[in-house]
Scaffold this active site. Structure first.
Site, PDB file in Angstrom:
ATOM      1  N   GLU A 159       0.818  -1.264  -0.090  1.00  0.00           N
ATOM      2  CA  GLU A 159      -0.019  -0.037  -0.141  1.00  0.00           C
ATOM      3  C   GLU A 159       0.761   1.193  -0.003  1.00  0.00           C
ATOM      4  O   GLU A 159       0.650   2.134   0.591  1.00  0.00           O
ATOM      5  CB  GLU A 159      -0.914  -0.059   1.180  1.00  0.00           C
ATOM      6  CG  GLU A 159      -1.874  -1.184   0.975  1.00  0.00           C
ATOM      7  CD  GLU A 159      -2.594  -1.440   2.497  1.00  0.00           C
ATOM      8  OE1 GLU A 159      -2.613  -0.609   3.349  1.00  0.00           O
ATOM      9  OE2 GLU A 159      -3.544  -2.392   2.458  1.00  0.00           O
ATOM     10  N   GLU A 264      -6.040 -10.954  -1.495  1.00  0.00           N
ATOM     11  CA  GLU A 264      -6.929 -10.550  -0.258  1.00  0.00           C
ATOM     12  C   GLU A 264      -8.348 -10.748  -0.586  1.00  0.00           C
ATOM     13  O   GLU A 264      -8.993  -9.727  -0.224  1.00  0.00           O
ATOM     14  CB  GLU A 264      -6.493  -9.434   0.480  1.00  0.00           C
ATOM     15  CG  GLU A 264      -4.971  -9.317   0.920  1.00  0.00           C
ATOM     16  CD  GLU A 264      -4.466  -8.142   1.634  1.00  0.00           C
ATOM     17  OE1 GLU A 264      -5.336  -7.382   2.085  1.00  0.00           O
ATOM     18  OE2 GLU A 264      -3.308  -7.910   1.767  1.00  0.00           O
TER      19      GLU A 264
HETATM   20  C1  XIL Z   1      -6.027  -6.655   8.375  1.00  0.00           C
HETATM   21  C2  XIL Z   1      -6.509  -8.105   9.050  1.00  0.00           C
HETATM   22  O1  XIL Z   1      -7.419  -8.809   8.493  1.00  0.00           O
HETATM   23  C3  XIL Z   1      -7.034  -7.503  10.404  1.00  0.00           C
HETATM   24  O2  XIL Z   1      -7.231  -8.621  11.378  1.00  0.00           O
HETATM   25  C4  XIL Z   1      -6.336  -6.536  11.153  1.00  0.00           C
HETATM   26  O3  XIL Z   1      -6.709  -5.994  12.405  1.00  0.00           O
HETATM   27  C5  XIL Z   1      -5.981  -5.653  10.194  1.00  0.00           C
HETATM   28  O4  XIL Z   1      -5.575  -5.643   8.863  1.00  0.00           O
HETATM   29  N1  XIL Z   1      -4.651  -4.955   3.636  1.00  0.00           N
HETATM   30  C6  XIL Z   1      -4.002  -5.771   4.178  1.00  0.00           C
HETATM   31  C7  XIL Z   1      -4.039  -6.742   5.077  1.00  0.00           C
HETATM   32  O5  XIL Z   1      -2.794  -5.903   3.345  1.00  0.00           O
HETATM   33  O6  XIL Z   1      -2.896  -6.842   6.007  1.00  0.00           O
HETATM   34  C8  XIL Z   1      -5.380  -6.323   6.128  1.00  0.00           C
HETATM   35  O7  XIL Z   1      -5.332  -7.203   7.144  1.00  0.00           O
HETATM   36  C9  XIL Z   1      -6.284  -5.943   5.214  1.00  0.00           C
HETATM   37  C10 XIL Z   1      -6.045  -4.750   4.347  1.00  0.00           C
END
Ligand code: XIL
Length: 375
Positions: A159, A264
């Site tokens: 990001e 994701e």
């Molecule tokens: C999220 C997790 O799923 C949560 O449990 C945590 O509280 C916050 O992070 N983008 C990403 C992930 O790259 O690492 C994030 O994961 C969601 C958004």
């Protein structure tokens, strides 16, 4: 007449048994997709520590790639400058090794869930550039080297861009400028020359962000810095983004010569506060019950909408299977999903492939049927 009916029943039973394309119940999705792309999921603490045995079974039966949802982020794995906590990460990697899964490391350099000491001195002021470079190098080298034999790919930077394509003003950017991205990749490559290295981000369908990532990849390649794939997070909604817009990004990334990964994936069914369409983990809205409409289950019509759109996304991934090497769901069952708590805490969402009772959703068989039909 009785004989005739019995014959019909036998013929019907035989036909339904011999119709391979509809006999999908016993074939796991990972197997059906085996020669297309890896089918992955994110593991949470309950999977990693072994307290969710039903969840673990779903993972073993259905997925062949894993990523840690949280335990490898810097705040977890490297809480103090001189102290690492590998307890969960070691267990996570052990699980993947034991079950012969492709293990991805997530994530080396990210401004969120960032260890509080990482970019500042004892007075809370930004450290000088050289100090930060050294800290990044130490962190990346230690973590990557520890899992060198097991982790085959890393989300090196997560990001780094705003949705308008500008660089996100993270502590790394503010201290080092855009060079921090190439440095992170360089350190990771030095630590494990065999590891695949990825850039990962959300809202990758947006043109401005897409263009910025394409430029980044081209820039890195022109400098001879290793980058193997672009990770598209894919935290999507029922009405956004369009498949076409998403596809344009897959094509644009692939044209730079790297692979593409869906890293994701989840699809929320919940109303969206204030047109929040990204996946910025810092976004948070106060709870409102009217924004939590499906506490008693999902109405059939929404379920159908969700299933059709999830299937459309998988059809898109199958269409681009030449460049897509992995599709990873961000969680195992609906009850695990971070979407229940983001961007609003305490809602009931239904974004993943398995329901709250660990049962596979109908979309899995639809995906399997689609693959078998075109094989
Ligand atoms: C999220 C997790 O799923 C949560 O449990 C945590 O509280 C916050 O992070 N983008 C990403 C992930 O790259 O690492 C994030 O994961 C969601 C958004």
């Amino acid at each position: 007449m009785r004989k005739f009916i019995i014959t019909i029943i036998i013929v019907f039973a035989y036909l339904s048994c011999s119709d391979k394309s509809s006999d999908t119940t016993s074939v796991p999705i990972k197997q059906v997709l085996n020669d297309k792309f890896l089918m992955g999921t994110a593991l949470n603490e309950n999977h990693i520590l072994g307290t969710d045995s039903s969840g673990i079974k779903v993972v073993k039966d259905n997925f062949n790639a894993i990523v840690a949802e949280n335990c490898m982020k810097s705040v977890e794995i490297h809480p103090l400058e001189n102290s690492y906590d590998f307890y969960r990460a070691d267990k996570f990697v052990e699980f993947g090794e034991k079950n012969n899964m492709f293990i991805t490391g997530h994530t080396l350099i990210w401004h969120s869930q960032l260890s509080p000491w990482f970019c500042v001195d004892e007075n809370g002021q930004d450290v000088p550039a050289d100090t930060l470079k050294q800290r990044m190098k130490n962190h990346i080298t230690t973590v990557v080297k520890r899992y060198k034999e097991s982790i085959k790919g890393w989300d090196v930077v997560n990001e780094a861009f705003n949705d308008d394509g500008s660089f996100r003003e993270t502590p790394f950017y503010n201290i080092l400028g855009e060079e921090y991205i190439a440095l992170a990749f360089q350190y990771a490559h030095e630590a494990d020359p065999d590891a695949e290295l990825y850039y990962n981000d959300y809202s990758m369908n947006k043109k401005a962000k897409r263009d910025a990532v394409v430029k980044l990849v081209e820039n890195m390649k022109s400098k001879g810095i290793r980058i193997d794939a672009v990770g598209m997070q894919c935290h999507v909604m029922l009405d956004y983004p369009s498949i076409e817009e998403f596809e344009n990004s897959i094509i644009a990334f692939a044209e730079t010569g790297v692979n593409v990964m869906i890293t994701e994936m989840d699809m929320t069914v919940l109303p969206n506060p204030e047109k929040n369409d990204g996946a910025n983990v810092d976004t948070s809205y106060e709870y409102q019950s009217k924004m939590n409409p499906y506490t008693e289950g999902l109405p059939g019509s929404v379920n159908i909408q969700w299933t059709n759109r999830m299937l459309d996304f998988f059809k898109l991934f199958l269409k681009h299977q030449e460049v897509i090497t992995r599709v990873t769901m961000w969680g195992v069952t609906d009850k695990d999903s971070w979407r229940n708590n983001w961007p609003m805490h305490g809602r009931a969402d239904y974004p993943l492939l398995f329901d709250r009772n660990y049962q596979k959703k109908p979309v899995i068989d639809s995906i399997i049927n689609t693959v078998q039909k075109y094989n």
